[in-house]
Design an enzyme around this catalytic site. Structure first.
Site, PDB file in Angstrom:
ATOM      1  N   LYS A  96      10.449  13.057   6.711  1.00  0.00           N
ATOM      2  CA  LYS A  96      11.652  12.648   5.528  1.00  0.00           C
ATOM      3  C   LYS A  96      11.373  13.261   4.192  1.00  0.00           C
ATOM      4  O   LYS A  96      11.937  13.443   3.303  1.00  0.00           O
ATOM      5  CB  LYS A  96      11.384  11.367   5.253  1.00  0.00           C
TER       6      LYS A  96
ATOM      7  N   LYS B 149       0.701   6.617   4.292  1.00  0.00           N
ATOM      8  CA  LYS B 149       1.261   4.894   4.443  1.00  0.00           C
ATOM      9  C   LYS B 149      -0.398   4.654   4.499  1.00  0.00           C
ATOM     10  O   LYS B 149      -0.169   5.293   5.046  1.00  0.00           O
ATOM     11  CB  LYS B 149       2.516   5.220   5.779  1.00  0.00           C
TER      12      LYS B 149
ATOM     13  N   LYS C 123       2.238  11.788   0.804  1.00  0.00           N
ATOM     14  CA  LYS C 123       3.145  10.793  -0.384  1.00  0.00           C
ATOM     15  C   LYS C 123       3.775   9.483   0.800  1.00  0.00           C
ATOM     16  O   LYS C 123       4.270   9.915   1.754  1.00  0.00           O
ATOM     17  CB  LYS C 123       3.901  11.897  -0.452  1.00  0.00           C
TER      18      LYS C 123
ATOM     19  N   GLY D 290       5.217   2.291  -3.741  1.00  0.00           N
ATOM     20  CA  GLY D 290       5.738   0.767  -3.500  1.00  0.00           C
ATOM     21  C   GLY D 290       6.103   0.123  -2.315  1.00  0.00           C
ATOM     22  O   GLY D 290       6.854   2.459  -1.512  1.00  0.00           O
ATOM     23  N   ASP D 291       6.566  -0.233  -1.163  1.00  0.00           N
ATOM     24  CA  ASP D 291       6.670  -1.001   0.156  1.00  0.00           C
ATOM     25  C   ASP D 291       7.470  -1.863   0.358  1.00  0.00           C
ATOM     26  O   ASP D 291       7.138  -2.805  -0.758  1.00  0.00           O
ATOM     27  CB  ASP D 291       6.478  -0.104   1.270  1.00  0.00           C
TER      28      ASP D 291
END
Ligand code: NDP
Length: 444
Positions: free
Chosen positions: A114, A126, A90, A165-166
């Site tokens: 995290k 990522k 994730k 998103g990022d």
């Protein structure tokens, strides 16, 4: 040589020219020394650290698309599936010209800890591309997103890898990616988070990272005998995280007086006007000069400088390595009392140490900005249930999660004799759960 030092040395040798990745690994392993040394023999035998820092899978692919002039463009696509010990991979997709494999690896590595800290069943991953959505037409952005998914769809899924998103990937991009995934697979499933509300998105996801940052900051202050009410705040960035951090800070009675983007920054002693900021950044996608033009109390400065403002609290919410040693010195000289990271690794290691050595409360991004991914996990739960929760339900769960995260890292720091060192506390608490799951699952 200690096990930690051996691994740190091999990371640099085996991953040349990836400075952000080296920095992230060093920061984590340095603060894990005490835990690793207590179990050194077993961890070394199991090569636990080598397995922890080596992604399970790294995907690199070509993304060809056609621009509005009929010219074919080619970008690099990345997805790093880092660690699935505690749940499906994730993590977000970053679209920015600076993206390279080292940056995606640093982000995936951080994401693993995290996600563990949230207490929810999500592993770390990522992805991204060096594609720049800025200045592109909607059709060009769609063409890129569809091509990106034409390759990536083979490797993601609601139970395997769930992107979000990022930087550069907002609701528009997620919509195009989700649509293409659905077309290629025929599956209407929760494969992305940050989706639009009309097709499976969660209320409060958009606000979650910024709101969560403030919930955690308020708890950190409270546990140190302080209150957020009446404090002045410097926020950097003017994107998703920054906007909702500013909004929640105001709701909690604080006064954010700055924001910034990649070209300049605003000082607004009357307090940032969130509605105007949203109009400039979310609707017009314009520069901050437009904010200053519409707001008499605001002063616009070209370039960097947001950390020269005199504030009680600093919240870096733009990008990595945006708060360096000289910035930390300026903030401390101006009396800053707390720093919490909305962005991923915005503070350099030297700056972090400077804050810690000068009595500033410092909370790292892997804890402070975990509200985004935590609410993404809540979106996954709603998708699995085929239900939608109300804004207040999601917001209440977010607040509980952020409060628990703070206490987990506070407790871990105390347990290992480093009271008040929230960097160590976050790394230790995040690590222990992942290490236990990896050990239980054998050598995989
Ligand atoms: P956005 O793209 O919405 O906003 C990023 C902001 O930072 C923009 O204002 C942008 O300026 C500015 N910025 C980007 N690169 C630079 C740079 N090199 N120098 C100066 N300013 C820069 O991204 P998000 O708000 O989503 O993400 C911000 C940070 O928070 C990132 O580190 C991200 O990884 C992290 N994060 C995001 C989460 C989320 O839920 N969105 C969750 C957890 C972490 P401009 O407007 O000019 O583009």
């Amino acid at each position: 040589m200690s096990y930690v030092d051996e691994v740190l040395q091999s990371v640099i040798e085996k991953n040349p020219a990836q400075p952000e990745f080296h920095q992230a690994v060093k920061e984590v392993l340095e603060s894990l020394r005490v835990v690793i040394e207590a179990n050194e023999e077993q961890y070394r035998k199991d090569a636990l650290l080598e397995r922890l820092i080596t992604p399970e899978r790294q995907l690199l692919f070509r993304v060809p698309w056609v621009d509005d002039k009929g010219q074919v463009q080619v970008n690099n696509g990345y997805r790093v599936q880092y660690n699935s010990a505690i749940g499906p991979y994730k993590g977000g997709i970053r679209l920015h010209p600076s993206v390279n494999l080292g940056i995606i690896k640093f982000l995936g590595f951080e994401q693993t800890f995290k996600n563990s800290l949230t207490g929810l069943p999500i592993g770390g991953g990522k992805g991204g591309s060096d594609f720049d959505p800025k200045g592109k037409s909607d059709r060009e952005v769609m063409a890129f997103c569809q091509s990106f998914i034409n390759e990536l769809y083979k490797y993601i899924g609601a139970d395997t890898d769930v992107p979000a998103g990022d930087i550069g990937t907002g609701a528009r991009e997620i919509g195009f990616m989700y649509g293409q995934y659905k077309r290629l697979t025929g599956l209407y499933e929760g494969v992305f988070t940050g989706k639009g509300l009309s097709y499976g998105g969660s209320l409060a996801r958009k606000e979650a990272t910024g709101y969560g940052l403030l919930y955690l900051t308020a708890e950190m202050l409270k546990c140190n005998g302080q209150s957020i009410e009446g404090k002045t705040v410097a926020v950097s960035g003017a994107g998703n995280v920054a906007i909702y951090a500013i909004q929640k800070a105001q709701q909690l009675g604080a006064k954010p007086v700055t924001c910034s983007d990649s070209t300049g920054w605003i000082y607004d002693p009357e307090g940032i006007d969130v509605a105007l900021l949203k109009e400039v950044k979310e609707v017009k996608r314009a520069r901050l000069t437009e904010y200053a033009a519409a707001r008499p109390s605001a002063v616009y400065h070209e370039g960097k400088g947001v950390w020269t403002a005199k504030v009680d609290i600093a919240l870096p919410c733009a990008t990595q390595n945006e708060l360096l040693l000289e910035d930390a010195k300026a903030l401390v000289a101006n009396g800053v009392m707390a720093v919490a990271e909305g962005a991923n690794m915005p503070t350099s290691m030297e700056a972090t140490e400077y804050f810690q050595n000068n009595g500033v409360l410092f909370c790292p991004g892997k804890a402070a900005n975990a509200g985004g991914v935590a609410t993404s996990a809540l979106e996954m739960s709603q998708n699995s249930e085929r239900l939608s929760w109300t804004f207040d339900e999601v917001d209440a769960k977010l607040k509980t999660i952020m409060t628990n995260i703070f206490h987990n890292l506070d407790d871990a720091a105390k347990k290992y004799g480093m009271e008040g060192n929230y960097v160590a506390g976050a790394n230790i608490a995040g690590f222990l759960k992942v290490a236990e799951a990896m050990t239980a699952q054998g050598i995989v």
